[in-house]
Design a protein around this motif. Sequence first.
Motif, PDB file in Angstrom:
ATOM      1  N   GLN A  34      -3.122  -2.386  -6.194  1.00 16.59           N
ATOM      2  CA  GLN A  34      -3.152  -1.154  -6.690  1.00 16.59           C
ATOM      3  C   GLN A  34      -4.013  -0.443  -7.089  1.00 16.59           C
ATOM      4  O   GLN A  34      -3.348  -1.712  -8.634  1.00 16.59           O
ATOM      5  N   LYS A  49       0.151   4.809  -6.639  1.00 12.27           N
ATOM      6  CA  LYS A  49       0.534   5.080  -6.777  1.00 12.27           C
ATOM      7  C   LYS A  49       1.887   6.713  -6.249  1.00 12.27           C
ATOM      8  O   LYS A  49       2.180   6.561  -7.738  1.00 12.27           O
ATOM      9  N   CYS A  79       5.773   3.770  -1.151  1.00 11.14           N
ATOM     10  CA  CYS A  79       4.898   4.329  -0.939  1.00 11.14           C
ATOM     11  C   CYS A  79       4.868   5.964  -1.301  1.00 11.14           C
ATOM     12  O   CYS A  79       5.821   6.032  -0.439  1.00 11.14           O
ATOM     13  N   SER A 131       0.476   4.678  -1.640  1.00 11.72           N
ATOM     14  CA  SER A 131       0.039   3.680  -2.299  1.00 11.72           C
ATOM     15  C   SER A 131      -1.083   3.882  -2.682  1.00 11.72           C
ATOM     16  O   SER A 131      -1.830   3.634  -0.563  1.00 11.72           O
ATOM     17  N   GLN A 161      -1.872   3.118   1.642  1.00 10.84           N
ATOM     18  CA  GLN A 161      -0.723   2.688   2.661  1.00 10.84           C
ATOM     19  C   GLN A 161       0.875   3.638   2.468  1.00 10.84           C
ATOM     20  O   GLN A 161       0.392   4.192   1.270  1.00 10.84           O
TER      21      GLN A 161
END
Length: 83
Positions: free
Chosen positions: A15, A18, A27, A29, A41
């Motif tokens: 990741q 986000k 999300c 993200s 996402q």
Amino acid sequence: MHRYRETEMSMKTVQLAKDDASGNGGCPSVHWREDGMAVVQAQEVDADTFAGLPNVLPGERAVYIKPDVILRAADEIRKRGLG
């Protein structure tokens, strides 16, 4: 559009950024795959918004994401030397 085999789709992701308003999970993200692809996402756009997009190819989807999340992800890509 690239088509990936199922084995390729299970690649490790990290990741990058986000939406801080989404709490501990959720999300939108932005993630980085080990093959150099970014993954977003987020919630899919509504049908009217999707219908107004030009040049949509079969299998493509569109999602909502705040510009701040995109910019922070871009900063992380640069900082980590990923792109």
